[in-house]
Design a protein around this motif. Structure first.
Motif, mmCIF file in Angstrom:
data_model
loop_
_atom_site.group_PDB
_atom_site.id
_atom_site.type_symbol
_atom_site.label_atom_id
_atom_site.label_comp_id
_atom_site.label_asym_id
_atom_site.label_seq_id
_atom_site.Cartn_x
_atom_site.Cartn_y
_atom_site.Cartn_z
ATOM 1 N N LEU A 210 1.287 -0.951 0.101
ATOM 2 C CA LEU A 210 0.047 0.279 0.136
ATOM 3 C C LEU A 210 0.897 1.012 0.001
ATOM 4 O O LEU A 210 0.360 2.232 -0.260
ATOM 5 C CB LEU A 210 -1.107 -0.249 1.232
ATOM 6 C CG LEU A 210 -2.205 -1.088 1.255
ATOM 7 C CD1 LEU A 210 -2.730 -0.784 2.545
ATOM 8 C CD2 LEU A 210 -2.706 -1.243 0.115
ATOM 9 N N LEU A 211 2.212 1.507 0.217
ATOM 10 C CA LEU A 211 2.960 2.733 1.276
ATOM 11 C C LEU A 211 3.718 2.722 -0.539
ATOM 12 O O LEU A 211 4.029 3.607 -0.867
ATOM 13 C CB LEU A 211 4.365 1.650 1.404
ATOM 14 C CG LEU A 211 3.740 2.358 2.901
ATOM 15 C CD1 LEU A 211 5.177 2.073 3.731
ATOM 16 C CD2 LEU A 211 3.641 4.127 3.317
ATOM 17 N N GLY A 212 3.537 1.668 -2.018
ATOM 18 C CA GLY A 212 4.040 1.707 -2.416
ATOM 19 C C GLY A 212 3.360 1.996 -4.204
ATOM 20 O O GLY A 212 3.181 3.125 -4.663
ATOM 21 N N ILE A 221 10.182 5.647 -9.046
ATOM 22 C CA ILE A 221 10.937 5.085 -9.138
ATOM 23 C C ILE A 221 11.176 4.215 -7.383
ATOM 24 O O ILE A 221 11.440 2.995 -7.678
ATOM 25 C CB ILE A 221 12.461 5.684 -9.295
ATOM 26 C CG1 ILE A 221 12.212 6.132 -10.558
ATOM 27 C CG2 ILE A 221 13.555 4.567 -9.340
ATOM 28 C CD1 ILE A 221 11.785 4.885 -11.967
ATOM 29 N N PHE A 222 11.079 5.360 -6.954
ATOM 30 C CA PHE A 222 10.971 4.977 -5.563
ATOM 31 C C PHE A 222 9.329 3.970 -4.915
ATOM 32 O O PHE A 222 10.165 2.845 -4.230
ATOM 33 C CB PHE A 222 10.881 5.657 -4.262
ATOM 34 C CG PHE A 222 10.887 5.997 -2.856
ATOM 35 C CD1 PHE A 222 12.454 4.631 -2.834
ATOM 36 C CD2 PHE A 222 10.561 5.759 -1.894
ATOM 37 C CE1 PHE A 222 12.603 4.718 -1.223
ATOM 38 C CE2 PHE A 222 10.678 5.795 -0.817
ATOM 39 C CZ PHE A 222 11.739 4.842 -0.004
ATOM 40 N N GLY A 223 8.812 3.724 -5.648
ATOM 41 C CA GLY A 223 7.398 3.098 -5.300
ATOM 42 C C GLY A 223 6.985 2.079 -5.928
ATOM 43 O O GLY A 223 6.678 1.040 -5.245
ATOM 44 N N VAL A 226 9.575 -0.501 -3.836
ATOM 45 C CA VAL A 226 9.100 -0.805 -2.753
ATOM 46 C C VAL A 226 8.083 -1.572 -3.174
ATOM 47 O O VAL A 226 7.777 -3.144 -1.945
ATOM 48 C CB VAL A 226 8.532 0.520 -1.805
ATOM 49 C CG1 VAL A 226 7.170 -0.157 -0.608
ATOM 50 C CG2 VAL A 226 9.143 1.939 -1.497
ATOM 51 N N LEU A 227 8.118 -2.125 -3.706
ATOM 52 C CA LEU A 227 6.580 -2.707 -4.780
ATOM 53 C C LEU A 227 7.349 -3.995 -4.945
ATOM 54 O O LEU A 227 6.836 -5.368 -4.741
ATOM 55 C CB LEU A 227 5.628 -2.468 -5.793
ATOM 56 C CG LEU A 227 4.804 -0.763 -5.915
ATOM 57 C CD1 LEU A 227 3.900 -0.871 -6.682
ATOM 58 C CD2 LEU A 227 3.639 -1.767 -5.146
ATOM 59 N N ILE A 228 8.968 -4.317 -5.152
ATOM 60 C CA ILE A 228 9.433 -5.124 -5.038
ATOM 61 C C ILE A 228 10.066 -5.179 -4.698
ATOM 62 O O ILE A 228 9.832 -7.074 -4.177
ATOM 63 C CB ILE A 228 10.341 -5.164 -6.207
ATOM 64 C CG1 ILE A 228 10.686 -4.612 -7.987
ATOM 65 C CG2 ILE A 228 11.336 -5.907 -6.080
ATOM 66 C CD1 ILE A 228 11.335 -3.581 -8.553
ATOM 67 N N ILE A 229 9.957 -5.208 -2.990
ATOM 68 C CA ILE A 229 9.987 -5.644 -1.564
ATOM 69 C C ILE A 229 9.515 -6.476 -1.597
ATOM 70 O O ILE A 229 8.986 -7.526 -0.748
ATOM 71 C CB ILE A 229 11.189 -4.324 -0.789
ATOM 72 C CG1 ILE A 229 12.183 -3.835 -1.793
ATOM 73 C CG2 ILE A 229 11.036 -5.061 0.764
ATOM 74 C CD1 ILE A 229 12.352 -2.370 -0.716
ATOM 75 N N SER A 230 8.211 -5.330 -1.659
ATOM 76 C CA SER A 230 6.690 -6.016 -1.391
ATOM 77 C C SER A 230 6.858 -7.428 -1.460
ATOM 78 O O SER A 230 6.206 -8.587 -1.005
ATOM 79 C CB SER A 230 5.494 -5.014 -1.402
ATOM 80 O OG SER A 230 4.298 -5.795 -1.353
ATOM 81 N N SER A 231 6.914 -7.839 -2.863
ATOM 82 C CA SER A 231 6.829 -8.998 -3.574
ATOM 83 C C SER A 231 7.574 -10.235 -2.836
ATOM 84 O O SER A 231 7.151 -11.156 -2.832
ATOM 85 C CB SER A 231 6.771 -8.590 -4.505
ATOM 86 O OG SER A 231 5.953 -7.462 -5.981
#
Length: 479
Positions: A210-212, A221-223, A226-231
């Motif tokens: 949700l942060l991403g 880019i930062f978003g 964050v989404l990659i880390i979430s995955s």
């Protein structure tokens, strides 16, 4: 359970459903006043996001606990937290206090929303459930219709604080009715091993997800990072659940392809729902210069048809397989959206009401059916978890897709500016703007192209739903 008690509990569930669902629509109206008085422009997105975030994170946890400890105590606990959060939100002296109070509200809603469906599953048979679900769906419809009007009235006549205070007496009433009328027969189980790793990675996955999504609009880019880390966290969560003795989300439920399709369908359809709820009014305001109040009415046809169509879920399930129902409904919905891909400025405004009505009718049938089937396709010991999973999907769908739609809109607009400033485009989209720019036609064309892109994404979601259900091996009527 006595029939009178069931009716009493159903009324309490109706009020609880209305109370938690109206919280989104009623607060939206009060946001300008809240931001102004609490000087919270920089943190305004968190007023809504904090509530949605904590609701999403806690929903599957409560679902699992409901299968272990029972429904009543957890439901009452959620009502207490939601009511206390509402009271503290109304008393908030600054924006940071309000965000924390909204988090508390969300933690309470994470229990209340899924457990209303779980209690219905306990009290009513599969055949009875369709009519009961249709009744509770009216609470969602009423919140969509009444929420903005009630919020505007409270802000104009009293203050924004009452947007939150109005939930307090309702919460006390629901708690009292459940305490007096709901006599639970569910057998509590012992917790053999708390799935700490599952809770940790699930919470971290949802938090980063949700942060991403929130960051996609401002820091692309930062978003994405964050989404990659979430995955990656999602992968760790999946591994943790396979090893856990008593997983927070039993992966075994997804072995049933029909169950998985219900979750996928409900999640993606909820993402499509937020698309037309946000972007139909924007289209009418920015391109057709329709007043904000009138443009908001375009969604009412969807709410009305949602309520009416949900009463047909029971008869349809008795005659057709879930696969056939979903395929027919989604194809009709998808066809109704196709004109939006190439719509010009001459596209009639009444067509939006028709498209919204078709969408709402489809949602009323399919999403109601999704919830019922998810509960029916698992063992009685997993009903709470199954309900929480599909409720989580219904929450994540709009939250994730709102960020994706917004990012797509911004990217397309920025790539087509061609010498026009972004400020001019912002002023044109704003319903409060009454000025006409020199290059108004060019600006409107830029917005139109961006809206074509947004609804193109919605059509892609329809296609994914169709593919998922075409691959469902079950072609039989479920009873």
């Amino acid at each position: 359970m006595k029939k009178s008690n069931r009716i009493l509990i159903l009324c309490a569930i109706f009020i609880a459903t209305f109370m938690t669902s109206v919280e989104v629509t009623i607060v939206t109206t009060a946001l300008p006043s809240i931001i102004s008085q609490l000087h919270g422009l920089s943190f305004q997105s968190w007023i809504m996001s904090s509530y949605l975030l904590t609701t999403a994170i806690t929903t599957p946890i409560y679902g699992k606990l409901a299968d272990i400890w029972g429904r009543k105590s957890l439901f009452q606990f959620g009502i207490v937290l939601f009511t206390l959060g509402s009271l503290l939100s109304g008393l908030a002296p600054n924006i940071f206090f309000l965000i924390i109070a909204r988090c508390l509200q969300g933690i309470g809603a994470g229990s209340v929303i899924p457990l209303t469906f779980t209690i219905i599953a306990d009290l009513y048979s599969f055949k009875e459930r369709a009519k009961v679900m249709a009744f509770t769906n009216t609470a969602w419809g009423l919140s969509a219709l009444i929420g903005p009007l009630l919020g505007g009235f409270l802000v104009d006549q009293l203050s924004w604080h009452w947007v939150f205070f109005v939930n307090v007496p309702l919460g006390v009433l629901v708690f009292a009715v459940i305490a007096a009328g709901y006599h639970e027969t569910y057998t509590k189980q012992k917790i053999t091993d708390i799935d700490k790793a599952g809770v940790f990675f699930l919470s971290l996955t949802l938090l980063l997800l949700l942060l991403g999504i929130q960051l996609l609009n401002t820091q692309l880019i930062f978003g994405i990072i964050v989404l990659i880390i979430s995955s990656a966290c999602l992968l760790f969560f999946s591994l943790a659940e396979r090893r856990a003795k008593d997983p927070i989300i039993p992966i075994s439920m997804f072995a049933n392809r029909t169950f998985s399709n219900q979750v996928i369908t409900a999640t993606l359809l909820s993402g499509i729902l937020i698309c037309y709820e946000i972007y139909f009014p924007i289209w009418l305001q920015s391109l057709y210069h329709v007043p904000a109040t009138v443009s908001g009415l375009v969604v009412t046809s969807s709410s009305v048809m949602w309520l009416l169509s949900s009463f047909f879920v029971g008869p349809l399930l008795q005659r057709f397989s879930p696969k056939k129902i979903i395929l027919v409904v989604v194809v009709i919905q998808c066809i109704s959206y196709l004109p939006l891909l190439g719509a010009s400025m001459a596209f009639p405004d009444w067509a939006f009401y028709i498209i919204a009505a078709i969408s709402g009718a489809g949602m009323g049938v399919v999403i109601s059916m999704n919830i019922m089937l998810c509960q029916h396709l698992v063992t009685p010991e997993q009903v709470g978890s199954a309900t929480a999973i599909i409720t989580l999907g219904r929450s994540l769908g709009p939250t994730i897709m709102t960020g994706i739609y917004g990012a797509a809109l911004n990217i397309i607009i920025k790539n087509n500016l061609d010498g026009i400033s972004l400020t001019q485009v912002n002023n044109t989209i704003s319903s409060a703007s009454k000025k006409t720019a020199e290059n108004q036609l060019s600006i409107e064309n830029i917005i139109l192209q961006a809206l074509h892109g947004v609804f193109g994404i919605a059509i892609l979601l329809f296609i994914v739903i169709l593919i998922a259900n075409l691959l469902d091996p079950n072609k039989k009527i479920i009873d």
